[in-house]
Design a protein around this motif. Structure first.
Motif, PDB file in Angstrom:
ATOM      1  N   GLY A  22      -5.191 -18.569  20.039  1.00  0.00           N
ATOM      2  CA  GLY A  22      -3.731 -18.660  19.988  1.00  0.00           C
ATOM      3  C   GLY A  22      -3.097 -17.306  19.799  1.00  0.00           C
ATOM      4  O   GLY A  22      -3.329 -16.392  20.580  1.00  0.00           O
ATOM      5  N   ILE A  23      -2.279 -17.153  18.744  1.00  0.00           N
ATOM      6  CA  ILE A  23      -1.678 -15.847  18.501  1.00  0.00           C
ATOM      7  C   ILE A  23      -2.781 -14.834  18.210  1.00  0.00           C
ATOM      8  O   ILE A  23      -3.836 -15.157  17.665  1.00  0.00           O
ATOM      9  CB  ILE A  23      -0.661 -15.858  17.341  1.00  0.00           C
ATOM     10  N   ILE A  24      -2.503 -13.616  18.607  1.00  0.00           N
ATOM     11  CA  ILE A  24      -3.400 -12.508  18.320  1.00  0.00           C
ATOM     12  C   ILE A  24      -2.515 -11.329  17.956  1.00  0.00           C
ATOM     13  O   ILE A  24      -1.425 -11.169  18.520  1.00  0.00           O
ATOM     14  CB  ILE A  24      -4.309 -12.203  19.527  1.00  0.00           C
ATOM     15  N   PHE A  25      -2.918 -10.529  16.990  1.00  0.00           N
ATOM     16  CA  PHE A  25      -2.036  -9.444  16.575  1.00  0.00           C
ATOM     17  C   PHE A  25      -2.835  -8.240  16.079  1.00  0.00           C
ATOM     18  O   PHE A  25      -3.989  -8.358  15.653  1.00  0.00           O
ATOM     19  CB  PHE A  25      -1.063  -9.911  15.485  1.00  0.00           C
ATOM     20  N   LYS A  26      -2.191  -7.099  16.155  1.00  0.00           N
ATOM     21  CA  LYS A  26      -2.732  -5.855  15.623  1.00  0.00           C
ATOM     22  C   LYS A  26      -1.583  -5.068  15.002  1.00  0.00           C
ATOM     23  O   LYS A  26      -0.465  -5.066  15.540  1.00  0.00           O
ATOM     24  CB  LYS A  26      -3.393  -5.018  16.720  1.00  0.00           C
ATOM     25  N   CYS A  62       0.824  -1.219   0.000  1.00  0.00           N
ATOM     26  CA  CYS A  62       0.000   0.000   0.000  1.00  0.00           C
ATOM     27  C   CYS A  62       0.854   1.263   0.000  1.00  0.00           C
ATOM     28  O   CYS A  62       0.357   2.355  -0.294  1.00  0.00           O
ATOM     29  CB  CYS A  62      -0.900   0.025   1.238  1.00  0.00           C
ATOM     30  N   GLY A  63       2.132   1.127   0.338  1.00  0.00           N
ATOM     31  CA  GLY A  63       3.015   2.288   0.405  1.00  0.00           C
ATOM     32  C   GLY A  63       3.367   2.701   1.804  1.00  0.00           C
ATOM     33  O   GLY A  63       4.107   3.667   2.002  1.00  0.00           O
ATOM     34  N   LEU A  64       2.867   1.986   2.812  1.00  0.00           N
ATOM     35  CA  LEU A  64       3.193   2.313   4.193  1.00  0.00           C
ATOM     36  C   LEU A  64       4.608   1.865   4.522  1.00  0.00           C
ATOM     37  O   LEU A  64       5.065   0.808   4.068  1.00  0.00           O
ATOM     38  CB  LEU A  64       2.214   1.647   5.159  1.00  0.00           C
ATOM     39  N   GLU A  65       5.291   2.654   5.332  1.00  0.00           N
ATOM     40  CA  GLU A  65       6.637   2.300   5.769  1.00  0.00           C
ATOM     41  C   GLU A  65       6.741   2.279   7.294  1.00  0.00           C
ATOM     42  O   GLU A  65       7.421   1.423   7.864  1.00  0.00           O
ATOM     43  CB  GLU A  65       7.651   3.289   5.199  1.00  0.00           C
ATOM     44  N   ASN A  66       6.075   3.204   7.949  1.00  0.00           N
ATOM     45  CA  ASN A  66       6.161   3.316   9.400  1.00  0.00           C
ATOM     46  C   ASN A  66       4.967   2.628  10.061  1.00  0.00           C
ATOM     47  O   ASN A  66       3.930   3.230  10.297  1.00  0.00           O
ATOM     48  CB  ASN A  66       6.217   4.789   9.827  1.00  0.00           C
ATOM     49  N   PHE A  67       5.123   1.346  10.329  1.00  0.00           N
ATOM     50  CA  PHE A  67       4.076   0.595  11.006  1.00  0.00           C
ATOM     51  C   PHE A  67       4.711  -0.546  11.786  1.00  0.00           C
ATOM     52  O   PHE A  67       5.876  -0.904  11.551  1.00  0.00           O
ATOM     53  CB  PHE A  67       3.048   0.050  10.007  1.00  0.00           C
ATOM     54  N   GLN A  68       3.969  -1.117  12.705  1.00  0.00           N
ATOM     55  CA  GLN A  68       4.459  -2.220  13.514  1.00  0.00           C
ATOM     56  C   GLN A  68       3.327  -3.198  13.771  1.00  0.00           C
ATOM     57  O   GLN A  68       2.199  -2.788  14.040  1.00  0.00           O
ATOM     58  CB  GLN A  68       5.000  -1.705  14.856  1.00  0.00           C
ATOM     59  N   VAL A  69       3.635  -4.492  13.665  1.00  0.00           N
ATOM     60  CA  VAL A  69       2.664  -5.533  13.973  1.00  0.00           C
ATOM     61  C   VAL A  69       2.967  -6.047  15.379  1.00  0.00           C
ATOM     62  O   VAL A  69       4.039  -6.601  15.623  1.00  0.00           O
ATOM     63  CB  VAL A  69       2.717  -6.692  12.963  1.00  0.00           C
ATOM     64  N   SER A  70       2.030  -5.827  16.283  1.00  0.00           N
ATOM     65  CA  SER A  70       2.187  -6.248  17.672  1.00  0.00           C
ATOM     66  C   SER A  70       1.519  -7.604  17.853  1.00  0.00           C
ATOM     67  O   SER A  70       0.342  -7.765  17.547  1.00  0.00           O
ATOM     68  CB  SER A  70       1.554  -5.214  18.604  1.00  0.00           C
ATOM     69  N   VAL A  71       2.286  -8.595  18.334  1.00  0.00           N
ATOM     70  CA  VAL A  71       1.807  -9.972  18.417  1.00  0.00           C
ATOM     71  C   VAL A  71       1.755 -10.430  19.875  1.00  0.00           C
ATOM     72  O   VAL A  71       2.717 -10.253  20.630  1.00  0.00           O
ATOM     73  CB  VAL A  71       2.723 -10.927  17.630  1.00  0.00           C
ATOM     74  N   GLY A  72       0.631 -11.004  20.256  1.00  0.00           N
ATOM     75  CA  GLY A  72       0.482 -11.612  21.571  1.00  0.00           C
ATOM     76  C   GLY A  72       0.057 -13.057  21.416  1.00  0.00           C
ATOM     77  O   GLY A  72       0.015 -13.590  20.314  1.00  0.00           O
ATOM     78  N   HIS A  73      -0.256 -13.695  22.547  1.00  0.00           N
ATOM     79  CA  HIS A  73      -0.696 -15.084  22.509  1.00  0.00           C
ATOM     80  C   HIS A  73      -1.705 -15.308  23.623  1.00  0.00           C
ATOM     81  O   HIS A  73      -1.394 -15.161  24.808  1.00  0.00           O
ATOM     82  CB  HIS A  73       0.490 -16.038  22.666  1.00  0.00           C
ATOM     83  N   MET A  74      -2.935 -15.632  23.235  1.00  0.00           N
ATOM     84  CA  MET A  74      -4.012 -15.801  24.204  1.00  0.00           C
ATOM     85  C   MET A  74      -3.704 -16.896  25.222  1.00  0.00           C
ATOM     86  O   MET A  74      -4.132 -16.822  26.385  1.00  0.00           O
ATOM     87  CB  MET A  74      -5.322 -16.129  23.478  1.00  0.00           C
ATOM     88  N   GLU A  75      -2.975 -17.913  24.826  1.00  0.00           N
ATOM     89  CA  GLU A  75      -2.715 -19.041  25.703  1.00  0.00           C
ATOM     90  C   GLU A  75      -1.819 -18.664  26.889  1.00  0.00           C
ATOM     91  O   GLU A  75      -1.877 -19.299  27.939  1.00  0.00           O
ATOM     92  CB  GLU A  75      -2.097 -20.197  24.919  1.00  0.00           C
TER      93      GLU A  75
END
Length: 375
Positions: free
Chosen positions: A277-281, A153-166
């Motif tokens: 399991g994994i969850i992310f935003k 899409c052209g985005l450069e400044n972003f971060q994927v935050s990952v957690g884990h429900m378990e």
């Protein structure tokens, strides 16, 4: 004329011109990326039976749904979320299929909330679901697909935050908390409301060690090194297995070359109760809410009669557009429209042939009659 009918209801809006063009460019970029990973498109109805989004499914609360009735008196719902409909489709059309399914979708979701805080009630989403694969490799594919979609899409400044429900669920099990308490604690931790979490836990006879472990979840974020303390806080197999899975996930994401866009947050929990399991935003500078949401939901399909694991994500297209604007990033240049004009009927046919030739070359052409200057 009643001027009120010129306006849209609160929470929805018109799109036209350059803004709509940009939206289509974002959709095309994400669609091409998802297609490159071999996902097949699927389309679900705009409204479904109420039970598809019932409390048992663990999706949007009933009070936040747009409801309507058909002629037989059945309660219908404008979809607030794509995941349950995709799960329903998988159970209906792929009941006996055991091989991994890769499905993609796009369309509008609808949420009936009073406190909009600048958010829309109709939002365009595009996403992908990988079903019938419970492996960490599937988790990694989905997260890599998220990163590649945002880059496209052209985005450069972003971060994927990952957690884990378990990890969180294992702690709650270790503490002996009932499901209702777990849900209440999850909501407090999701809101980063440590005082509410402390007040809730004060009503239970828990050791200081387990209290600290539960309350420390909100502080466990960053790199794998930053959350290494998480292993010292737990004494249950469920939480430890979740941490091991995150380590495996990181190793695969390094091969994909997207690990620098990924961080971890063990306090990342969702209002959707179907995640297992994994969850992310994904977050981008300039946007207050997540531009991508997703995770693993290994028990959701069972509700529709099919036992199968799954993991997926949804790109919030409207928020991606906001991020592009804030970062002054041009994802794709505007379409160039050429203009071919004619003065009268005699000139028309020559102009038409010229316009057709240019269109055959892939150009965008407006064929229009010359307008005399009235000044």
């Amino acid at each position: 004329m009643n001027l009120n009918i010129l306006h849209t209801p609160e929470g929805v809006r018109d799109l036209y011109g350059s803004e709509l063009l940009k939206k289509r460019q974002v959709l095309n970029a994400v669609r091409r990326t998802i297609d490159s990973f071999g996902y097949e498109p699927i389309e679900t109805p705009t409204f479904e039976f109420f039970d598809v989004f019932s409390r048992e499914v663990g999706t949007t609360p009933s009070r936040d749904l747009y409801k309507l009735f058909d002629k037989d008196g059945n309660t219908l719902v404008m979809r607030p979320d794509f995941t349950p409909p995709i799960a329903r489709c998988a159970a209906k059309y792929f009941l006996e299929d055991k091989s991994p399914l890769r499905l993609s979708y796009e369309g509008s979701t609808f949420t009936n909330v009073k406190s909009l805080q600048g958010k829309l009630q109709e939002v365009t989403q595009m996403g992908a679901e990988l079903l019938q694969d419970d492996s960490v490799q599937a988790d990694a594919e989905i997260i890599a697909l998220v990163v590649n979609s945002l880059l496209a899409c052209g985005l450069e400044n972003f971060q994927v935050s990952v957690g884990h429900m378990e990890y969180f669920k294992g702690l709650c099990e270790e503490a002996g908390l009932q499901y209702e308490t777990e849900i209440a604690l999850r909501e407090a931790i999701s809101a980063k409301n440590i005082f509410a979490a402390e007040e809730l836990l004060s009503h239970f006879d828990l050791t200081e060690e387990i209290k600290e472990a539960l309350l420390s979840v909100t502080d466990l974020f960053g790199s794998l090194t930053d959350i290494s303390r998480a292993r010292e806080l737990v004494h249950n197999k469920r939480s430890i297995m979740a941490l091991d899975r995150l380590k495996e996930l990181t190793d695969i994401l390094k091969v994909y070359g997207v690990d620098r866009y990924v961080s971890f947050d063990l306090g990342l929990l969702s209002k959707y109760h179907y995640y297992t399991g994994i969850i992310f935003k994904a977050y981008a500078y300039g946007v207050g809410d997540a531009i991508v949401k997703g995770g693993r939901y290994d028990r959701l399909l069972h509700y529709f009669g099919k036992d199968a694991p799954a993991v997926g994500f949804a790109v919030v297209v409207d928020d991606v557009m906001e991020a592009l604007d804030d970062q002054h990033t041009v994802s794709v240049g505007p379409n160039e429209r050429l203009k071919v004009t004619y003065r009268d009927e005699e000139d028309y046919y020559d102009a038409l042939k010229k316009a057709m030739a240019l269109r055959n070359e892939g150009k965008s052409v407006v064929l229009t009659r010359e307008v005399e200057d009235e000044r």
